[in-house]
Design a protein around this motif. Structure first.
Motif, PDB file in Angstrom:
ATOM      1  N   TRP A  15       6.826   9.656   2.221  1.00  0.00           N
ATOM      2  CA  TRP A  15       6.579   7.622   1.685  1.00  0.00           C
ATOM      3  C   TRP A  15       7.583   7.717   0.459  1.00  0.00           C
ATOM      4  O   TRP A  15       8.486   7.679   0.331  1.00  0.00           O
ATOM      5  N   GLU A  17       9.109   3.385  -1.689  1.00  0.00           N
ATOM      6  CA  GLU A  17       8.902   2.185  -1.678  1.00  0.00           C
ATOM      7  C   GLU A  17       9.507   1.265  -1.466  1.00  0.00           C
ATOM      8  O   GLU A  17       8.683  -0.221  -0.739  1.00  0.00           O
ATOM      9  N   LEU A  52       4.725   1.444   1.361  1.00  0.00           N
ATOM     10  CA  LEU A  52       4.203   1.012   0.689  1.00  0.00           C
ATOM     11  C   LEU A  52       3.801  -0.266   1.330  1.00  0.00           C
ATOM     12  O   LEU A  52       2.701  -0.512   1.339  1.00  0.00           O
ATOM     13  N   GLN A  57      -0.715   1.080   2.729  1.00  0.00           N
ATOM     14  CA  GLN A  57       0.102   1.748   1.811  1.00  0.00           C
ATOM     15  C   GLN A  57       1.056   2.764   2.965  1.00  0.00           C
ATOM     16  O   GLN A  57       1.629   3.649   1.853  1.00  0.00           O
TER      17      GLN A  57
END
Length: 65
Positions: A15, A17, A52, A57
């Motif tokens: 994950w 951003e 995100l 998200q």
């Protein structure tokens, strides 16, 4: 010694951003760089690279457990 032929695949969720400033240092964001390198090391990894700005998200219910 572990029998690698009979092991279960590992689910990996990277994950990120994906901040625009990070793209200046990496060709395709750091999360994607990590994902590419992990996949190159082990073809049996079930890998998803999300961010995100992805729907929910990057964490929808269909992501691996």
């Amino acid at each position: 010694m572990t029998d690698l032929a009979n092991r279960e695949a590992v689910n990996v969720l990277v994950w990120d951003e994906r901040q625009p400033r990070r793209a200046e240092a990496y060709d395709n964001f750091i999360g994607q760089e990590i994902a590419v390198r992990l996949k190159a090391k082990d073809k049996d990894i079930r890998l998803m690279s999300v961010a995100l700005d992805d729907p929910k998200q990057g964490l929808p219910s269909e992501n691996p457990d």
